[in-house]
Design an enzyme around this catalytic site. Structure first.
Site, PDB file in Angstrom:
ATOM      1  N   HIS A 261       0.845  -1.194   0.000  1.00 42.29           N
ATOM      2  CA  HIS A 261       0.000   0.000   0.000  1.00 42.29           C
ATOM      3  C   HIS A 261       0.877   1.238   0.000  1.00 42.29           C
ATOM      4  O   HIS A 261       1.984   1.214   0.528  1.00 42.29           O
ATOM      5  CB  HIS A 261      -0.935   0.011   1.223  1.00 42.29           C
ATOM      6  CG  HIS A 261      -2.106   0.901   1.005  1.00 42.29           C
ATOM      7  ND1 HIS A 261      -2.094   2.232   1.336  1.00 42.29           N
ATOM      8  CD2 HIS A 261      -3.296   0.650   0.436  1.00 42.29           C
ATOM      9  CE1 HIS A 261      -3.243   2.763   0.988  1.00 42.29           C
ATOM     10  NE2 HIS A 261      -3.998   1.825   0.444  1.00 42.29           N
ATOM     11  N   ASP A 322      -7.913  -5.453  -0.706  1.00 39.29           N
ATOM     12  CA  ASP A 322      -8.367  -6.310  -1.809  1.00 39.29           C
ATOM     13  C   ASP A 322      -8.161  -7.794  -1.532  1.00 39.29           C
ATOM     14  O   ASP A 322      -8.870  -8.637  -2.083  1.00 39.29           O
ATOM     15  CB  ASP A 322      -7.633  -5.921  -3.098  1.00 39.29           C
ATOM     16  CG  ASP A 322      -7.914  -4.492  -3.481  1.00 39.29           C
ATOM     17  OD1 ASP A 322      -9.073  -4.185  -3.778  1.00 39.29           O
ATOM     18  OD2 ASP A 322      -6.985  -3.669  -3.452  1.00 39.29           O
TER      19      ASP A 322
HETATM   20  C1  LIG Z   1      -0.200  -0.961  -3.908  1.00 38.63           C
HETATM   21  C2  LIG Z   1       1.033  -0.659  -4.735  1.00 38.63           C
HETATM   22  C3  LIG Z   1       0.594  -0.208  -6.126  1.00 38.63           C
HETATM   23  C4  LIG Z   1       1.820   0.452  -4.039  1.00 38.63           C
HETATM   24  O1  LIG Z   1       2.847   0.763  -4.879  1.00 38.63           O
HETATM   25  P1  LIG Z   1       4.023   1.823  -4.583  1.00 38.63           P
HETATM   26  O2  LIG Z   1       3.841   2.487  -3.288  1.00 38.63           O
HETATM   27  O3  LIG Z   1       4.109   2.658  -5.798  1.00 38.63           O
HETATM   28  O4  LIG Z   1       5.295   0.887  -4.483  1.00 38.63           O
HETATM   29  P2  LIG Z   1       6.195   0.406  -5.695  1.00 38.63           P
HETATM   30  O5  LIG Z   1       5.364  -0.227  -6.767  1.00 38.63           O
HETATM   31  O6  LIG Z   1       7.089   1.539  -6.092  1.00 38.63           O
HETATM   32  O7  LIG Z   1       7.036  -0.736  -5.001  1.00 38.63           O
HETATM   33  C5  LIG Z   1       8.245  -0.562  -4.279  1.00 38.63           C
HETATM   34  C6  LIG Z   1       8.967  -1.893  -4.300  1.00 38.63           C
HETATM   35  O8  LIG Z   1       8.128  -2.880  -3.698  1.00 38.63           O
HETATM   36  C7  LIG Z   1       7.845  -3.927  -4.623  1.00 38.63           C
HETATM   37  N1  LIG Z   1       6.436  -4.299  -4.430  1.00 38.63           N
HETATM   38  C8  LIG Z   1       5.392  -3.467  -4.270  1.00 38.63           C
HETATM   39  N2  LIG Z   1       4.254  -4.165  -4.114  1.00 38.63           N
HETATM   40  C9  LIG Z   1       4.617  -5.458  -4.184  1.00 38.63           C
HETATM   41  C10 LIG Z   1       3.859  -6.652  -4.128  1.00 38.63           C
HETATM   42  N3  LIG Z   1       2.539  -6.623  -3.959  1.00 38.63           N
HETATM   43  N4  LIG Z   1       4.513  -7.816  -4.270  1.00 38.63           N
HETATM   44  C11 LIG Z   1       5.855  -7.849  -4.432  1.00 38.63           C
HETATM   45  N5  LIG Z   1       6.619  -6.740  -4.499  1.00 38.63           N
HETATM   46  C12 LIG Z   1       5.994  -5.556  -4.383  1.00 38.63           C
HETATM   47  C13 LIG Z   1       8.088  -3.318  -5.999  1.00 38.63           C
HETATM   48  O9  LIG Z   1       8.361  -4.301  -6.971  1.00 38.63           O
HETATM   49  C14 LIG Z   1       9.286  -2.430  -5.701  1.00 38.63           C
HETATM   50  O10 LIG Z   1      10.385  -3.253  -5.580  1.00 38.63           O
HETATM   51  P3  LIG Z   1      11.875  -2.765  -6.054  1.00 38.63           P
HETATM   52  O11 LIG Z   1      12.142  -1.461  -5.337  1.00 38.63           O
HETATM   53  O12 LIG Z   1      12.752  -3.883  -5.644  1.00 38.63           O
HETATM   54  O13 LIG Z   1      11.769  -2.584  -7.552  1.00 38.63           O
HETATM   55  C15 LIG Z   1       1.937  -1.916  -4.839  1.00 38.63           C
HETATM   56  O14 LIG Z   1       2.263  -2.357  -3.554  1.00 38.63           O
HETATM   57  C16 LIG Z   1       1.297  -3.020  -5.643  1.00 38.63           C
HETATM   58  O15 LIG Z   1       1.426  -3.032  -6.877  1.00 38.63           O
HETATM   59  N6  LIG Z   1       0.580  -3.982  -4.979  1.00 38.63           N
HETATM   60  C17 LIG Z   1      -0.088  -5.032  -5.695  1.00 38.63           C
HETATM   61  C18 LIG Z   1      -1.396  -4.528  -6.261  1.00 38.63           C
HETATM   62  C19 LIG Z   1      -2.414  -4.230  -5.199  1.00 38.63           C
HETATM   63  O16 LIG Z   1      -2.678  -5.054  -4.334  1.00 38.63           O
HETATM   64  N7  LIG Z   1      -3.053  -3.061  -5.304  1.00 38.63           N
HETATM   65  C20 LIG Z   1      -4.117  -2.664  -4.413  1.00 38.63           C
HETATM   66  C21 LIG Z   1      -3.699  -1.566  -3.499  1.00 38.63           C
HETATM   67  S1  LIG Z   1      -4.946  -1.208  -2.301  1.00 38.63           S
END
Ligand SMILES: CC(C)(COP(=O)(O)OP(=O)(O)OC[C@H]1O[C@@H](n2cnc3c(N)ncnc32)[C@H](O)[C@@H]1OP(=O)(O)O)[C@@H](O)C(=O)NCCC(=O)NCCS
Length: 385
Positions: A261, A322
């Site tokens: 998140h 979710d």
């Molecule tokens: C929610 C979300 C979009 C937040 O993203 P964010 O704050 O932008 O974080 P980032 O995508 O920049 O991720 C930072 C790091 O964590 C990793 N990461 C983030 N979510 C992850 C997950 N669910 N599983 C594995 N790795 C994850 C990324 O790959 C990145 O790794 P790196 O630095 O080694 O490349 C992200 O956690 C995600 O994609 N989750 C899965 C989708 C989801 O459940 N969305 C619903 C949110 S309520």
């Protein structure tokens, strides 16, 4: 000379993009108009929470009665929307159908073009009332069944279940669906709400902003993670396959749906409630052992956090809304690919409250961009390129 713009962090992380009195989202804490969701989820009906979000405080008895009566009055769909749903439901996904139908409601809205607070309040009620009717019609159509009329004596969640399955739901199932709608009703400056506010900020109308919010909710990084969670659990198949799946997933930097998140760093306060519902509904269930897979997956990922980058290890520490919403809805009988659309049924109240708040004190939302391309090029005639 123009001042150079300071670039915001990627993804606008940590940027406060608007002021709002609607909800407070802080680590492990979610408050709607002053009330903790932990309090609301155990006591309220969805209709009371929708009223709270739209009006600023809980209704008294007569306000609630009138609000519910308005919702009941606006549940039925016009022949125009019924025909549109019937045509589209054959092939399109639920999110595409709902987004299009919500947008199409503008064509028949009696107050189209009126962005006053009073008109938008009435539009919010019409949208909130009609979305469950539309999704129930879509689900029935996929099963080759005709839509059925509402049951006016039933509340918002129970009536949705009735219109979907053609019978009064078990009281506990209706209670859980009501609670899930409440937990998903509002969430600060999440991507779909931000999108709705940007559109509303141009002084476009509520239907335009809601259609845009639907578009944003669809993505797998936002509400699409509900459907993504079910695909993930189906791909894993059984609890025994979890550990090997996670080992492979970490090697290829796979993003686990339902984990991570932007704002919650230790816990998503909605997840514990939904986990409780999923756990309860999983008991005595035949079929895929989804909840067991989920629990094994949480454990396996936690054990392997040292193998991940520090940023990824921090993200997967949080199970988000979710993750258990997906199994709660699936156990309630909602097809596994429709978790994201049912999320929208709850979120519509939050979207509408934000659109009203934006229009109530509007200024165009128009950030700048940091240009990273070249300058100083000169025109080359096409024959010389
Ligand atoms: C929610 C979300 C979009 C937040 O993203 P964010 O704050 O932008 O974080 P980032 O995508 O920049 O991720 C930072 C790091 O964590 C990793 N990461 C983030 N979510 C992850 C997950 N669910 N599983 C594995 N790795 C994850 C990324 O790959 C990145 O790794 P790196 O630095 O080694 O490349 C992200 O956690 C995600 O994609 N989750 C899965 C989708 C989801 O459940 N969305 C619903 C949110 S309520």
């Amino acid at each position: 000379m123009a001042q150079a713009a300071k670039s915001a962090p990627k993804g606008l992380e940590g940027v406060v993009a608007a002021s709002t009195a609607i909800s407070l989202v802080q680590d492990d804490r979610l408050i709607y108009r002053g009330y903790s969701i932990d309090d609301l989820v155990g006591h309220a009906e969805y209709e009371e929470v929708a009223y709270l979000l739209l009006n600023g405080d809980l209704p008294d008895r007569s306000q609630l009665r009138d609000f519910k009566a308005e919702l009941v009055r606006h549940r039925p769909l016009s022949p125009f929307v019924r025909d549109l749903l019937a045509e589209m439901s054959e092939h399109a996904t639920a999110m595409d159908v709902l987004r299009t139908a919500a947008s199409a409601l503008s064509a028949e809205d009696p107050e189209q073009g009126d962005n006053s607070q009073a008109a938008e309040y009435r539009k919010s009620i019409r949208l909130t009332a009609k979305l469950p009717t539309m999704l129930a019609a879509y689900i029935r159509r996929r099963r080759g069944e005709q839509p059925i009329p509402q049951e006016p004596s039933l509340g918002h969640a129970a009536n949705f279940a009735h219109m979907t399955w053609g019978e009064k739901p078990h009281p506990r199932a209706a209670e859980i669906m009501n609670a899930a709608f409440i937990l998903q009703a509002e969430h600060g400056m999440n991507a779909s709400t931000f999108t709705a506010r940007v559109v509303a900020g141009t002084e476009a109308d509520m239907h335009a902003a809601v259609a845009a919010a639907f578009a944003a909710l669809k993505g797998p990084l936002h509400g699409g993670a509900t459907d993504g969670t079910m695909r993930l659990l189906d791909e894993i198949g059984t609890p025994e396959h979890v550990e090997a799946f996670v080992d492979r997933a970490i090697e290829r930097k796979y993003k686990f749906s339902g984990f991570g998140h932007r704002v919650y760093l230790t816990a998503d306060p909605r997840a514990k409630h939904l986990r409780r519902f999923a756990s309860e509904l999983a008991r005595d269930r035949q079929g895929p052992r989804y909840f067991e897979i989920q629990e094994a997956l949480v454990r396996a990922i936690a054990e392997r956090r040292p193998k991940m980058s520090p940023a990824a290890a921090a993200k997967v520490n949080v199970v988000n809304v979710d993750y258990y919403a997906a199994t709660t809805y699936t156990y309630l009988g909602i097809p596994a690919d429709l978790g994201t659309s049912i999320f929208a049924l709850g979120r519509i109240a939050g979207w509408c409250a934000h659109i009203m708040e934006q229009h109530g004190d509007n200024r165009l939302i128009r950030p700048e961009s940091e240009y990273t391309g070249p300058t100083g090029k000169t025109w080359v005639p096409i024959a010389e390129r």
